[in-house]
Design a protein around this motif. Structure first.
Motif, PDB file in Angstrom:
ATOM      1  N   ALA B 105       0.850  -1.196  -0.081  1.00  0.00           N
ATOM      2  CA  ALA B 105       0.024  -0.173   0.119  1.00  0.00           C
ATOM      3  C   ALA B 105       0.951   1.353   0.075  1.00  0.00           C
ATOM      4  CB  ALA B 105      -0.910  -0.050   1.241  1.00  0.00           C
ATOM      5  N   ALA B 107       3.838   1.588  -1.136  1.00  0.00           N
ATOM      6  CA  ALA B 107       4.609   1.473  -2.209  1.00  0.00           C
ATOM      7  C   ALA B 107       3.924   1.900  -3.766  1.00  0.00           C
ATOM      8  CB  ALA B 107       5.343   0.142  -2.616  1.00  0.00           C
ATOM      9  N   ILE B 108       2.601   1.662  -3.499  1.00  0.00           N
ATOM     10  CA  ILE B 108       1.937   2.058  -4.576  1.00  0.00           C
ATOM     11  C   ILE B 108       1.050   3.205  -4.571  1.00  0.00           C
ATOM     12  CG2 ILE B 108       2.147  -0.188  -5.458  1.00  0.00           C
ATOM     13  CD1 ILE B 108      -0.837  -0.498  -5.259  1.00  0.00           C
ATOM     14  N   HIS B 195      -3.939   0.563 -15.819  1.00  0.00           N
ATOM     15  CA  HIS B 195      -2.502   0.848 -15.271  1.00  0.00           C
ATOM     16  C   HIS B 195      -2.632   0.485 -13.885  1.00  0.00           C
ATOM     17  CE1 HIS B 195      -1.381   2.290 -19.135  1.00  0.00           C
ATOM     18  NE2 HIS B 195      -2.626   3.128 -19.161  1.00  0.00           N
ATOM     19  N   LEU B 196      -3.231  -0.499 -13.342  1.00  0.00           N
ATOM     20  CA  LEU B 196      -3.155  -0.701 -11.889  1.00  0.00           C
ATOM     21  C   LEU B 196      -2.370  -1.920 -11.546  1.00  0.00           C
ATOM     22  CD1 LEU B 196      -7.381  -0.876 -11.379  1.00  0.00           C
ATOM     23  CD2 LEU B 196      -5.636   1.255 -11.230  1.00  0.00           C
ATOM     24  N   PHE B 197      -2.153  -1.757 -10.262  1.00  0.00           N
ATOM     25  CA  PHE B 197      -1.190  -2.890  -9.652  1.00  0.00           C
ATOM     26  C   PHE B 197      -2.292  -3.869  -9.165  1.00  0.00           C
ATOM     27  CE2 PHE B 197       2.112   0.120  -8.970  1.00  0.00           C
ATOM     28  CZ  PHE B 197       2.973  -0.650  -9.444  1.00  0.00           C
ATOM     29  N   ASP B 225       4.452  -7.126 -14.437  1.00  0.00           N
ATOM     30  CA  ASP B 225       4.942  -5.789 -13.728  1.00  0.00           C
ATOM     31  C   ASP B 225       3.643  -5.340 -12.766  1.00  0.00           C
ATOM     32  OD1 ASP B 225       7.534  -5.474 -14.587  1.00  0.00           O
ATOM     33  OD2 ASP B 225       6.976  -4.116 -16.145  1.00  0.00           O
ATOM     34  N   HIS B 226       2.520  -5.707 -12.957  1.00  0.00           N
ATOM     35  CA  HIS B 226       1.339  -5.226 -12.139  1.00  0.00           C
ATOM     36  C   HIS B 226       1.230  -6.164 -11.059  1.00  0.00           C
ATOM     37  CE1 HIS B 226      -0.476  -3.127 -15.495  1.00  0.00           C
ATOM     38  NE2 HIS B 226       0.268  -4.057 -16.205  1.00  0.00           N
ATOM     39  N   ASN B 251       8.156  -7.275 -10.542  1.00  0.00           N
ATOM     40  CA  ASN B 251       8.339  -5.818 -10.859  1.00  0.00           C
ATOM     41  C   ASN B 251       9.615  -5.305 -10.257  1.00  0.00           C
ATOM     42  OD1 ASN B 251       8.301  -2.959 -10.922  1.00  0.00           O
ATOM     43  ND2 ASN B 251       6.094  -2.961 -11.391  1.00  0.00           N
ATOM     44  N   LEU B 254       9.788  -1.912  -8.532  1.00  0.00           N
ATOM     45  CA  LEU B 254       8.746  -1.752  -7.056  1.00  0.00           C
ATOM     46  C   LEU B 254       9.482  -2.786  -6.036  1.00  0.00           C
ATOM     47  CD1 LEU B 254       5.772  -1.870  -5.911  1.00  0.00           C
ATOM     48  CD2 LEU B 254       5.990  -4.513  -6.420  1.00  0.00           C
TER      49      LEU B 254
END
Lengths: 396, 396
Positions: B105, B107-108, B195-197, B225-226, B251, B254
């Motif tokens: 949470a 990190a993104i 473009h969401l994780f 990458d997600h 990722n 990340l």
């Protein structure tokens, strides 16, 4: 996808970011004396594992969110030896002193709020606060003043409506400085006058030299609702890898709310709490023995540093660190060079660049933190390597 | 001094806040069957303590911030059994699955950013996100749909510029629902398009019944990458008190940034990592045995609930929870009443009110979560007590 601004703004740990250079040096066959990290070589008292082995481990169950009662009681008793009275409900066990400080920051600050912190400070304070959007405002202290606090006026001038507390370690990491009574009284006055919390990081308490005592901030009267003490077994009991700390406060509303943070992450590792309870019950003679050992190490390091031309250092009175000014432009470059290009009979040393311990840009660039966590022989060898390294570096 | 808005806004854990009532009941001599918390009664495999006892514990040292290599390797091998390939640098060990989700949470998301979360959801998601000022936007799922996801359109309608990711547990806590392949593909499509994780909480993986398999989200191609997977030894290996989890992602950017969060709190308890490494190396036959045991418990609970007039429940296919609609207005009141005023031969039960598992106000008020974590005999007894309790409560 973009990562968050807050994580991108975080610095890599100055204590740990040079580890890849050390790893490379070791792969190349060099022995590296690690003076960069506060990882003592002193044996963890055997009561730790004995307590764990005596515990019923059939099901490794969740502990209580507040912590194991046996450990909380042991911490209450530990403080009581100094006539400081915490009740069990005043204490919550945390994942090391680290989580205790993060919890305190979350509990008293909203994003954008500020904590005053004397610099140089334990560099991970940047992480504990930055990841939850709390800003550190430095109170600059200087080597020539023994890293003691500036005047009340200078500190008060830094207070804004966003200031929510004062955070410091006593004895100090990385300075080894112990707060005088008048400094503690001043912090108390400022906190009361400006309605601030005081976060007193006391994980090195007990490590005070030359007959000095590092008093707990809890010995100051009249700040019960302001004071948050953070604790840990890591240093005093040489159990860094146990990750057992605590947050202690007489402020009931605060502790009630902190428990919500504890509940969210459920609990701290159960077995380690059982072991830690045994550590807190070690007699005062244990702490005295440890203190004498560190005092002897400090003397070796300080005496050796005095002999190195161009090195400036004040004699620290507590913890197991000192901040030294090196006769180099950029301490980090020198530290990397020591790992990559220097050795004495296949041995070299690793220090922490001190720049990351300051919040004010430009300060500490020629300084390093030395952790005197290795035995006397190793410390003696390490200082000889440092002296030879500085000579070779400056003769390049 | 005022506490922060963010801590004041946090809810007390619905799983743990009723504990004082249970404590009181026990003091009064009642036996309480704890179906409120996911604390299995199954023995922690002995390899855990054996590995700890075989480890050199002379100095309990800091571990690496990323985690012990022996544990990271074991987790890589664990995924490899399902043809999922993580390299050691794709994994960071955390203080339980809890810290893994908090790290993700932070990190993104910046403060004020949003995560989509199917509700009802593991209530501690509120804590992991709220303490770092991330907002949960619920995707409502319904008992009558087996708690499966609504349409792609309905989910996409919830996405705003502040949405940074989708967070869910699979198998689901508290629903016991396992995502179908088409649901996983839909999540992947939405994440790519917007473009969401994707934060896939897979701590119950392996606990899938009736011949179903709970696939890891990592088996879906094109979202490397997600995807962020969160892991834990707590449930699968009955080691809740070990507090060992992991965050896994391909990722690289990340993971490089997450390491900064790891460095800030130094490391996870060293001994527990050594023990956990042995758990991840247990053969598949262990997981099968555990799964069969939970499937048998589920059958007992489900069959018993079917016999209770007014109780509505769908048969869950994974994890060890189910959400049941009770014939009462307010499940929390009923649960407290069971602890305070009801017993069968001195025995009663404790459930979790489900309201706290929903973000949408008003949902779940007449629902409870049952954790079928006790042995078959106990679960049978507990269901009889529930039936008798409901009858008595509604006849008052």
């Amino acid at each position: 996808m973009k990562l968050s601004d807050r994580i991108q703004a975080m610095q890599a740990s100055p204590v740990r970011k040079l580890v890849p250079y050390a790893t490379k040096a070791k792969k190349a066959g060099k022995k590296v004396y690690h003076l960069n990290i506060g990882q003592p070589d002193i044996q963890t008292p055997s009561v730790f594992m004995e307590a764990i082995n005596a515990y019923d481990t059939e099901v490794i169950k969740y502990s209580f969110s507040q912590g194991e009662p046996i450990l909380i009681d042991a911490i209450c008793d530990y403080f009581r030896r100094d006539d400081i009275h915490f009740e069990p409900e005043d204490i919550l066990i945390t994942n090391g002193g680290s989580e205790a400080i993060t919890f305190a920051a979350i509990a008293i600050c909203n994003p954008g709020d500020e904590l005053l912190v004397p610099e140089p400070f334990y560099t991970n304070y940047n992480g504990f606060t930055g990841e939850v959007n709390v800003n550190i405002v430095p109170i600059t202290t200087k080597a020539e003043d023994g890293f003691h606090l500036p005047s009340e006026k200078e500190i008060e001038a830094l207070i804004t409506p966003k200031t929510k507390g004062i955070l410091f370690s006593n004895p100090g990491n990385p300075t080894g400085t112990i707060l005088r009574s008048d400094e503690m009284e001043m912090i108390a006055r400022i906190a009361i006058k400006h309605h601030l919390f005081i976060i007193s990081d006391e994980v090195y308490r007990g490590m005070a030299f030359d007959g000095l005592e590092a008093q707990s901030m809890a010995s100051i009267k009249g700040i019960e609702d302001h004071l948050i003490i953070t604790e840990s077994v890591s240093k005093r009991y040489s159990a860094c890898g146990a990750r057992i700390g605590a947050i202690c406060s007489h402020n009931k509303d605060l502790m009630k709310n902190i428990l919500k943070l504890g509940q969210a992450r459920l609990c701290v590792a159960t077995l380690e709490q059982i072991g830690a309870a045994a550590l807190y019950r070690l007699p005062d003679s244990y702490t005295k023995e440890i203190r004498d050992e560190y005092q002897a190490r400090r003397d070796i390091v300080f005496d050796a540093l005095q002999q190195i031309p161009g090195v400036l250092v004040q004699k620290p009175t507590g913890a197991f660190y000192m901040v030294v000014k090196l006769p180099v432009d950029d301490a980090e470059k020198f530290i990397i060079w020591m790992l990559e290009h220097f050795d004495v009979n296949g041995e070299t040393i690793m220090l922490s660049p001190a720049e990351g311990f300051y919040a004010t840009k430009g300060l500490g660039k020629d300084e390093a933190r030395i952790a005197y966590v290795l035995n006397k022989d190793d410390m003696q060898k390490a200082m000889k390597i440092l002296q030879a390294g500085l000579l070779a570096y400056n003769n390049q």
